[in-house]
Enzyme design. Structure first.
Site, PDB file in Angstrom:
ATOM      1  N   CYS A 165      -3.260   0.160 123.483  1.00 38.17           N
ATOM      2  CA  CYS A 165      -4.270   1.637 123.485  1.00 38.17           C
ATOM      3  C   CYS A 165      -4.304   1.980 124.732  1.00 38.17           C
ATOM      4  CB  CYS A 165      -5.447   1.065 122.848  1.00 38.17           C
ATOM      5  SG  CYS A 165      -6.418  -0.148 123.607  1.00 38.17           S
ATOM      6  N   ASP A 363      -8.744   9.140 119.713  1.00 36.16           N
ATOM      7  CA  ASP A 363      -8.729   7.596 119.651  1.00 36.16           C
ATOM      8  C   ASP A 363      -6.946   7.351 119.290  1.00 36.16           C
ATOM      9  OD1 ASP A 363      -9.338   5.251 119.093  1.00 36.16           O
ATOM     10  OD2 ASP A 363     -10.521   5.499 117.241  1.00 36.16           O
ATOM     11  N   HIS A 365      -6.330   4.351 118.154  1.00 35.59           N
ATOM     12  CA  HIS A 365      -6.310   3.314 117.330  1.00 35.59           C
ATOM     13  C   HIS A 365      -6.123   3.474 115.817  1.00 35.59           C
ATOM     14  CE1 HIS A 365      -8.647   2.139 120.922  1.00 35.59           C
ATOM     15  NE2 HIS A 365      -8.242   1.049 120.736  1.00 35.59           N
TER      16      HIS A 365
END
Length: 472
Positions: A165, A363, A365
């Protein structure tokens, strides 16, 4: 390989025609609030709170159990399930952003509603501002976990789920710098094809294989000297240095590294403290260092080189010291802003904007299939590189270890950044994010050529406890 369906990336984007109709019917700020509630979400998903849910380690299992695990994993990583997880397993509620507060997105301000006004013209202005914000946000490059890419590392990883990430967040920041450089801050992703050649070329460079200049594979290799390895997590400082190393390799060519086809079109300046942080202190943005890097990048040319500045920081121990929060917010008002590499501990995100006390982020993820966009394919499906779902977290809950990015197109832009940063430092009451100086002095003139000692650091004079600067 193909990307996920476009709906997986843009599931929250409201239909423009229906939104316009609803605005006309209501003519009130409440309709704008409902629009916000349909696009802004706040919690981190189950994958951030349970990073070891799907381990990348190989284990001996029975075939039937393995197939069952794969089935569950496909369900849990689906877009619909993720949204359920965000609502049920996140913070327990979904906040809306204020329809009357200013929203800053990488140096651009949006105010989606006029305060204390419900007139038709005010409603139209609010809708237009909201639509402009969504278009701007969804035009930012979104880079996420990928699966099925070229194997890397001794463990032969074909996915970066649970460990990549920070790398993905940094790729997003650098991708925005490339967009600003080639296409300008006002560029928006067009609704129709063919796409711009430079836009496609930028996405091509972030493909997931060694043949792509800014791939996760090449970043892991470049960051090896700072502890970066496939399967392991790293902090913002090491990530910034990995980019600096990769840029140097690609631009001048290291003897042991094959020169890549593409290089960054700007110099990279990692702004660190005195003695590269070994003696503590706030990072120092030095005009002399920037000038030298510019000259080296342009091979001695007189023209000031474009520059990417990365400022790694630690702004507290377990959380950001509150005294730094107003300063962080103000950096998003700089026209040179590229946002922040940050997030929650162990779960990096790319923070692109702020509103009031909320940090807006992209994001990384989300797990998507690896794609290979050819540099000359102007009809390519790029939907997996854009997202219209705006998530947010309280600014005071972000990890105190972070890095701020800035892009300066020319000398005037750099001077403006220095001026704004100096003014920001004057507001800091003795605890600036970073300082600006003309020269570091002879003792620090060769600090970029020296090996960095990861074990040494000292206290910043004048501060102690939670205000103490730490080595990243």
């Amino acid at each position: 390989m193909t990307s996920l369906p476009e709906g997986a990336a843009d599931s929250k984007l409201p239909d423009s025609s229906s939104s316009a109709s609803n605005q006309a019917e209501s003519n009130s700020n409440s309709s704008t609030s409902s629009l916000f509630s349909s696009i802004f979400t706040s919690p981190f998903s189950i994958f951030e709170s349970n990073p070891n849910l799907f381990s990348t380690e190989k284990k001996d299992t029975k075939p039937r159990t393995n197939e069952w695990t794969k089935t569950i994993k496909r369900i849990m990583t689906g877009g619909a399930m993720r949204r359920i997880q965000e609502r049920i397993l996140g913070t327990g509620r979904i906040d809306t952003l204020s329809p009357s507060s200013e929203t800053w997105l990488l140096g651009v301000c949006y105010k989606v509603a006029a305060e204390e006004s419900s007139s038709s013209s005010a409603g139209d202005d609010a809708h237009n501002a909201f639509s402009a914000f969504v278009e701007d946000f969804s035009s930012r490059i979104w880079i996420t976990y990928r699966k099925g890419f070229e194997a890397m590392g001794e463990a032969r990883y074909t996915s970066d789920v649970n460990w990549g990430c920070m790398i993905r967040s940094s790729q997003m920041l650098v991708a925005q710098a490339l967009i600003f450089h080639y296409l300008g801050r006002s560029w928006r992703k067009p609704a129709e094809k063919p796409y711009n050649q430079n836009y496609i070329k930028i996405l091509h460079q972030f493909g997931d294989s060694e043949s792509h200049a800014f791939s996760i594979h090449n970043l892991v290799r470049a960051g090896k000297g700072y502890g970066l390895a496939a399967g392991s997590w790293l902090g913002p400082y090491a990530m910034c240095r990995a980019w600096e190393t990769l840029a140097r390799e690609n631009n001048v060519g290291e003897p042991e590294v094959e020169k890549r086809k593409e290089s960054l079109p700007f110099a990279v300046y990692v702004v660190s403290g005195d003695g590269d942080g070994e003696r503590g202190g706030a990072p120092v943005l030095c005009r002399d260092v920037a000038s030298r890097l510019s000259s080296e990048f342009s091979k001695g040319g007189a023209t000031w080189a474009p520059m990417l500045l990365l400022v790694p920081l630690v702004l507290g121990l377990d959380k950001v010291n509150p005294r730094y929060l107003p300063l962080l917010k103000e950096t998003f008002m700089f026209p040179q802003s590229l946002g922040i590499l940050g997030g929650k501990p162990g779960a990096s995100t790319y923070i692109v904007g702020v509103q009031d006390e909320k940090a807006l982020y992209l994001d990384p993820h989300e797990v998507q299939q690896a794609v290979d966009i050819e540099s000359d394919n102007l009809e390519a499906d790029t939907s997996s590189y854009h997202c219209s779902t705006v998530r947010h977290i309280p600014l005071d809950q972000i990890d105190p270890s972070l890095a701020i990015g800035f892009y300066c197109r020319d000398k005037d832009d750099f001077d403006d950044l220095c001026s704004r940063s100096s003014e920001l430092g004057e507001k800091a009451n003795g605890a600036p994010l970073f300082t600006v100086t003309d020269s570091l002095g002879a003792s620090s003139s060769n600090r970029f050529d020296d090996a960095f000692n990861l074990e040494q650091y000292s206290e910043c004079s004048g501060h102690a406890g939670e205000d103490e600067w730490q080595l990243l």
